[in-house]
Design a protein around this motif. Sequence first.
Motif, PDB file in Angstrom:
ATOM      1  N   SER A  96      24.962 -59.311  13.024  1.00  0.00           N
ATOM      2  CA  SER A  96      25.380 -57.958  13.388  1.00  0.00           C
ATOM      3  C   SER A  96      24.192 -57.271  14.046  1.00  0.00           C
ATOM      4  N   GLY A  97      24.278 -57.113  15.366  1.00  0.00           N
ATOM      5  CA  GLY A  97      23.131 -56.561  16.087  1.00  0.00           C
ATOM      6  C   GLY A  97      21.967 -57.529  16.034  1.00  0.00           C
ATOM      7  N   ASP A  98      20.810 -57.039  15.606  1.00  0.00           N
ATOM      8  CA  ASP A  98      19.641 -57.903  15.478  1.00  0.00           C
ATOM      9  C   ASP A  98      19.450 -58.412  14.056  1.00  0.00           C
ATOM     10  N   LYS A  99      20.428 -58.177  13.205  1.00  0.00           N
ATOM     11  CA  LYS A  99      20.343 -58.613  11.811  1.00  0.00           C
ATOM     12  C   LYS A  99      21.214 -59.837  11.603  1.00  0.00           C
ATOM     13  N   ARG A 100      20.701 -60.773  10.841  1.00  0.00           N
ATOM     14  CA  ARG A 100      21.447 -61.987  10.569  1.00  0.00           C
ATOM     15  C   ARG A 100      21.184 -62.456   9.148  1.00  0.00           C
ATOM     16  N   ARG A 101      22.121 -63.216   8.651  1.00  0.00           N
ATOM     17  CA  ARG A 101      21.994 -63.765   7.306  1.00  0.00           C
ATOM     18  C   ARG A 101      22.699 -65.112   7.243  1.00  0.00           C
ATOM     19  N   ILE A 102      22.128 -66.033   6.486  1.00  0.00           N
ATOM     20  CA  ILE A 102      22.689 -67.376   6.349  1.00  0.00           C
ATOM     21  C   ILE A 102      23.193 -67.563   4.925  1.00  0.00           C
ATOM     22  N   VAL A 103      24.407 -68.098   4.806  1.00  0.00           N
ATOM     23  CA  VAL A 103      25.007 -68.440   3.523  1.00  0.00           C
ATOM     24  C   VAL A 103      25.420 -69.906   3.598  1.00  0.00           C
ATOM     25  N   THR A 104      25.044 -70.696   2.620  1.00  0.00           N
ATOM     26  CA  THR A 104      25.454 -72.088   2.602  1.00  0.00           C
ATOM     27  C   THR A 104      26.836 -72.218   1.981  1.00  0.00           C
ATOM     28  N   ILE A 105      27.513 -73.303   2.296  1.00  0.00           N
ATOM     29  CA  ILE A 105      28.840 -73.528   1.738  1.00  0.00           C
ATOM     30  C   ILE A 105      28.763 -73.641   0.218  1.00  0.00           C
ATOM     31  N   ASP A 106      27.697 -74.239  -0.299  1.00  0.00           N
ATOM     32  CA  ASP A 106      27.564 -74.391  -1.751  1.00  0.00           C
ATOM     33  C   ASP A 106      27.419 -73.047  -2.454  1.00  0.00           C
ATOM     34  N   ASP A 107      26.932 -72.020  -1.725  1.00  0.00           N
ATOM     35  CA  ASP A 107      26.812 -70.690  -2.332  1.00  0.00           C
ATOM     36  C   ASP A 107      28.173 -70.077  -2.651  1.00  0.00           C
TER      37      ASP A 107
ATOM     38  N   TYR B  61      35.971 -52.125   2.083  1.00  0.00           N
ATOM     39  CA  TYR B  61      34.660 -52.244   2.728  1.00  0.00           C
ATOM     40  C   TYR B  61      34.792 -52.650   4.191  1.00  0.00           C
ATOM     41  N   VAL B  62      35.519 -53.743   4.461  1.00  0.00           N
ATOM     42  CA  VAL B  62      35.531 -54.289   5.819  1.00  0.00           C
ATOM     43  C   VAL B  62      36.300 -53.399   6.778  1.00  0.00           C
ATOM     44  N   ARG B  63      37.222 -52.594   6.284  1.00  0.00           N
ATOM     45  CA  ARG B  63      37.952 -51.697   7.173  1.00  0.00           C
ATOM     46  C   ARG B  63      37.164 -50.440   7.516  1.00  0.00           C
ATOM     47  N   ASN B  64      35.968 -50.314   6.963  1.00  0.00           N
ATOM     48  CA  ASN B  64      35.105 -49.170   7.272  1.00  0.00           C
ATOM     49  C   ASN B  64      33.718 -49.623   7.720  1.00  0.00           C
ATOM     50  N   LEU B  65      33.633 -50.814   8.317  1.00  0.00           N
ATOM     51  CA  LEU B  65      32.350 -51.306   8.806  1.00  0.00           C
ATOM     52  C   LEU B  65      31.861 -50.439   9.954  1.00  0.00           C
ATOM     53  N   GLN B  66      30.570 -50.185   9.968  1.00  0.00           N
ATOM     54  CA  GLN B  66      29.991 -49.367  11.017  1.00  0.00           C
ATOM     55  C   GLN B  66      29.679 -50.169  12.274  1.00  0.00           C
ATOM     56  N   ARG B  67      29.432 -51.484  12.101  1.00  0.00           N
ATOM     57  CA  ARG B  67      29.072 -52.324  13.236  1.00  0.00           C
ATOM     58  C   ARG B  67      29.868 -53.624  13.189  1.00  0.00           C
ATOM     59  N   PRO B  68      30.117 -54.250  14.337  1.00  0.00           N
ATOM     60  CA  PRO B  68      30.838 -55.527  14.331  1.00  0.00           C
ATOM     61  C   PRO B  68      29.984 -56.631  13.712  1.00  0.00           C
ATOM     62  N   VAL B  69      30.652 -57.609  13.126  1.00  0.00           N
ATOM     63  CA  VAL B  69      29.989 -58.749  12.492  1.00  0.00           C
ATOM     64  C   VAL B  69      30.581 -60.021  13.081  1.00  0.00           C
ATOM     65  N   HIS B  70      29.704 -60.893  13.569  1.00  0.00           N
ATOM     66  CA  HIS B  70      30.130 -62.178  14.129  1.00  0.00           C
ATOM     67  C   HIS B  70      29.783 -63.277  13.133  1.00  0.00           C
ATOM     68  N   VAL B  71      30.787 -64.054  12.745  1.00  0.00           N
ATOM     69  CA  VAL B  71      30.617 -65.103  11.741  1.00  0.00           C
ATOM     70  C   VAL B  71      30.643 -66.453  12.451  1.00  0.00           C
TER      71      VAL B  71
ATOM     72  N   VAL C 122      24.515 -57.352   6.407  1.00  0.00           N
ATOM     73  CA  VAL C 122      24.089 -57.395   7.807  1.00  0.00           C
ATOM     74  C   VAL C 122      24.609 -56.210   8.601  1.00  0.00           C
ATOM     75  N   SER C 123      25.691 -55.582   8.154  1.00  0.00           N
ATOM     76  CA  SER C 123      26.249 -54.453   8.908  1.00  0.00           C
ATOM     77  C   SER C 123      25.567 -53.139   8.571  1.00  0.00           C
ATOM     78  N   MET C 124      24.835 -53.090   7.472  1.00  0.00           N
ATOM     79  CA  MET C 124      24.124 -51.855   7.124  1.00  0.00           C
ATOM     80  C   MET C 124      22.887 -51.700   8.000  1.00  0.00           C
ATOM     81  N   LEU C 125      22.564 -50.462   8.297  1.00  0.00           N
ATOM     82  CA  LEU C 125      21.428 -50.187   9.168  1.00  0.00           C
ATOM     83  C   LEU C 125      20.092 -50.387   8.461  1.00  0.00           C
ATOM     84  N   LYS C 126      20.072 -50.226   7.150  1.00  0.00           N
ATOM     85  CA  LYS C 126      18.817 -50.366   6.411  1.00  0.00           C
ATOM     86  C   LYS C 126      18.613 -51.811   5.996  1.00  0.00           C
ATOM     87  N   ARG C 127      17.377 -52.295   6.102  1.00  0.00           N
ATOM     88  CA  ARG C 127      17.033 -53.645   5.689  1.00  0.00           C
ATOM     89  C   ARG C 127      15.999 -53.578   4.566  1.00  0.00           C
ATOM     90  N   GLU C 128      16.179 -54.441   3.560  1.00  0.00           N
ATOM     91  CA  GLU C 128      15.196 -54.486   2.494  1.00  0.00           C
ATOM     92  C   GLU C 128      13.870 -55.019   3.028  1.00  0.00           C
TER      93      GLU C 128
END
Length: 495
Positions: A131-142, A60-70, A167-173
């Motif tokens: 990634s771009g204008d998309k973001r997501r939060i994950v807690t450490i407990d998750d 998956y990560v070796r075929n990402l379409q957009r960069p992801v900043h963590v 976050v790297s996919m172009l479509k958002r739910e």
Amino acid sequence: MSFLESFRAVRWLRTLNLVLQAVLVLSFFGGLNYVAKNHAWRFDLTKHRKFSLSPESLSYVRNLQRPVHVIVTLSPDNDNPEVKGLIDEYVYATEERTSGRVTRETLDVYQNRRRAEELGVDQAGIIMLISGDKRRIVTIDDLYTMKDKKRDTFKGEQVLTAAILDVSMLKRERIYFVTGHGELRIDNADPQIGLSTLRDQLRLRNFEVEGLDFTSNRKIPSDASLLVIVAPQSAFSRLEQENLRQYLSTNAGRLIMLLTPGKTTSALGLDDLLLDWGVLVHNDVILDSGPENITENLELLIRALAPTHPITKALVDSGSQPLRLGMARTVMPDPGRSLSGGLNTITLAATSPTAWGERGGFRPGEVPRYNPGIDTRPIGGMEPPDRLGVMVASERLAVRDNLPFSVRGGKLVVIGSGDLLTNGRLDNASLLLALNAVNWTVDRDNQLSIPPRPIERFQLSLSAADFTRLRYAVLLGLPGAAMLLGLLVYWTRRA
């Protein structure tokens, strides 16, 4: 005597020899570092390969379409080495790519306030993926599963890989909150009847959240990943009822419904839809005679949760605080539902055994009590035993075209309380429940089959005598061994 036979020539030859040796040593280490940098080989020799990504994650990560900043805001009280090592593996796996790279940043939210305010982060112990204008939060407990209130296994790779893909996919739910029937609204910031906090939390997790006025829209939008109906007060029209039924059954739609006491499902026009999905909603108000199950504000405390369902499993594993409900009604699987057709209906949350559903009402100042034959009591043989359900999930699995596997159909979650998700009542437990319900209905975080890894703990137990021996071994043993070795060399050279 010739020059080559002189002592001066010998000194020059020795000097040249030393220089050539130094050049050879530097060339060797320089070449070794060049090979290591450009042609590195890495071997993970740990038992559970905790320093390696699974082949599925790598693909998956070796075929990402957009960069992801963590961005990692780790708590100063806990370094979480598993988390740091895992994120480093994502960075290493994509460092040779020109696009679709994963980069990381460690942020101290207390010292770098400007950067924290820019990102909208105000607490430690979270991971934000951008990634771009998309973001997501994950807690450490998750990233962990809990057992006996302790971290048991590390499922960080499954969670972070799903978050990176999200976050790297172009479509958002897109989530629509239905309005037009007196429902609670996402644009209302009132603590008692507003849902603005839930809206903001969903947007932080990369969902698009909008309102949908059913009275002016005759069709459900085709891009609707999920519909949410919170505390409707007036009836749905025949057309609206049929649209909801078609959305769930024909289009395999997803719906979360919160129904407050006081309105029968027939008066709301939801009877047929609920019966189609094997859900029975009683026209009652749940009361509990156990003082430990009621707060000072007369809130109902819910502790009985389904231990294995994705919506409630995290609450059970973490041992979090109980759910606090205001006025609630009984919601349970329909005893007369058809068991064929791939319909799976389960009670997710239930009351204590001392609760009942009050149907007849009671006068002010009168002590409420259970009236046999009138009020609602648990039905024998239904799970969980001796308890009234307040939350039910229904899912339809269907076999199509003689395929050897089931195709996932629609999903429905019904909660017998209308104010569970309001701004003033949304706490850690209710927010986690809401997010899990949303993730389950839209199939987020359930696509990966990466098993969690056990957390290995090692403990060294030493008695006082052991510590004494260790102290003398360090203070006397090591220097004594060095002294004996020196004496041995001395006598050997003298002999």
